[in-house]
Design a protein around this motif. Structure first.
Motif, mmCIF file in Angstrom:
data_model
loop_
_atom_site.group_PDB
_atom_site.id
_atom_site.type_symbol
_atom_site.label_atom_id
_atom_site.label_comp_id
_atom_site.label_asym_id
_atom_site.label_seq_id
_atom_site.Cartn_x
_atom_site.Cartn_y
_atom_site.Cartn_z
ATOM 1 N N LEU A 151 -7.557 -2.433 -2.461
ATOM 2 C CA LEU A 151 -8.461 -2.608 -3.885
ATOM 3 C C LEU A 151 -6.713 -2.139 -4.656
ATOM 4 C CD1 LEU A 151 -11.500 -2.227 -4.671
ATOM 5 C CD2 LEU A 151 -10.886 -4.067 -4.586
ATOM 6 N N CYS A 152 -6.226 -0.819 -3.689
ATOM 7 C CA CYS A 152 -5.010 -0.069 -4.118
ATOM 8 C C CYS A 152 -3.480 -1.127 -3.708
ATOM 9 C CB CYS A 152 -4.734 1.191 -3.608
ATOM 10 S SG CYS A 152 -3.803 2.353 -3.521
ATOM 11 N N TRP A 153 -3.868 -1.447 -2.658
ATOM 12 C CA TRP A 153 -3.007 -2.124 -2.701
ATOM 13 C C TRP A 153 -2.406 -3.377 -3.725
ATOM 14 C CZ3 TRP A 153 -1.961 -7.429 -1.689
ATOM 15 C CH2 TRP A 153 -0.418 -8.312 -0.767
ATOM 16 N N LEU A 154 -3.208 -3.750 -3.384
ATOM 17 C CA LEU A 154 -3.578 -5.580 -4.882
ATOM 18 C C LEU A 154 -2.797 -4.979 -6.408
ATOM 19 C CD1 LEU A 154 -7.224 -7.354 -4.273
ATOM 20 C CD2 LEU A 154 -4.728 -8.434 -4.118
ATOM 21 N N ALA A 155 -3.401 -3.531 -7.059
ATOM 22 C CA ALA A 155 -3.202 -3.075 -8.013
ATOM 23 C C ALA A 155 -2.072 -2.835 -8.092
ATOM 24 C CB ALA A 155 -4.321 -2.316 -8.509
ATOM 25 N N PHE A 156 -1.984 -1.859 -6.965
ATOM 26 C CA PHE A 156 -0.147 -1.539 -7.266
ATOM 27 C C PHE A 156 1.032 -2.013 -6.464
ATOM 28 C CE2 PHE A 156 -2.689 2.276 -7.234
ATOM 29 C CZ PHE A 156 -1.857 3.430 -8.409
#
Length: 311
Positions: A151-156
């Motif tokens: 989720l972190c990779w997708l968002a940032f």
């Protein structure tokens, strides 16, 4: 009168609670977008950049504070996180109110940015916020299932980078559609470095996480195997930043992201030798953060200065 040691200790806790270094992850997508635009001979809209950066900081503030609130609900911060703002103030309701105010302020600024560029910018940022809520917010709490890192990779990565690219481009060159290809190429490596920061934040609280049902990747793998993954994450982050240079899509000055390598080497060595000692690796996320900040900033600057050097 309070003892000096007590005052110093409480000051240290408040300093840790503010998480100022963490805000480099919020500003990086916009800095990368501005560097890339300059490498293409386009002048970024500096007013838009300022608004985007301020909104991104407010939104990450919401994420950090709301995470403290949600972790207080599950009890995971009771022992392992004395610098939680909820723990420091004892006012869950007040911290929740401040968090929601930051969210409202950040989204209002992003709405202004979108109004001055394209409406889809706000939609992309809303998706980033939704991913942040899915990470820790009830009833989802996907971070407790070990899904926080994707989720972190997708968002940032693709979403925030695409939003920044569209927000900063001059009106005469706005793309007709979301520039996913550029966003993936530009944002994937730095976003993996951001994901590494989250990954490393789990090493010092494995027992507390496991006791409260938080199945982080480090809990699932164990500290030894998780430490062995870190060099691969560093290598993948840099490879994604350097591959476009090798393919002659980016100027050679983009290799300036190498300035983050010493911090990565320190991180790898620390976790290899002390992964099983929580008190020794509690600062590992800050070494990961230094790698993220330096490599991302190096890439942004390297792209931005390329036209001046004729690259």
């Amino acid at each position: 009168m309070a003892e000096p040691q007590v005052v110093a200790s409480r000051y240290a806790l408040w300093k840790a609670a503010m998480k100022w270094p963490m805000y480099s992850v919020a500003v990086m997508p916009a800095l990368l977008a501005s560097g890339w635009l300059q490498s293409q001979g386009l002048d970024p809209r500096w007013g838009q950049l300022g608004l985007f950066l301020l909104a991104a900081v407010l939104l990450l503030g919401w994420e950090n504070l709301s995470n403290d609130v949600f972790d207080d609900d599950t009890g995971v911060d009771t022992i392992g996180k004395p610098h939680s703002l909820v723990a420091l103030t004892g006012r869950r309701d007040r911290i929740a109110w401040i968090a929601n105010s930051l969210l409202a302020g950040g989204l209002l600024l992003m709405a202004l940015v979108a109004l001055r560029s394209q409406p889809v910018v706000l939609l992309l940022v809303l998706i980033c916020c939704a991913l942040g809520y899915l990470y820790q917010g009830p009833p989802f709490r996907l971070g407790y299932r070990g899904l926080g890192e994707p989720l972190c990779w997708l968002a940032f990565g693709p979403f925030a980078t695409a939003a920044a690219l569209m927000a900063l481009q001059p009106p005469t060159s706005l793309p007709a559609a979301v520039p996913w290809q550029v966003a993936l190429s530009l944002g994937s490596g730095p976003a993996l470095a951001t994901t590494l920061v989250l990954f490393c934040s789990h090493f010092h609280q494995v027992e507390e996480d496991a006791a409260h049902g938080k199945r982080s990747p480090v809990v699932k793998l164990g500290t030894a195997k998780a430490a062995a993954v870190v060099p691969w994450l560093v290598a993948a982050s840099l490879a994604l930043q350097w591959l476009p240079v090798l393919e002659r899509q980016w100027p050679s000055t983009a290799l300036l992201s190498v300035i983050g390598l010493p911090a990565a080497a320190q991180l790898i060595r620390l976790l290899r030798e002390h992964h099983h000692q929580p008190e020794r690796v509690s600062g590992s996320k800050f070494l990961a953060l230094r790698f993220q900040a330096l490599s991302g900033l190096g890439l942004a600057i390297g792209l931005g200065i390329a036209p001046w050097l004729g690259r």
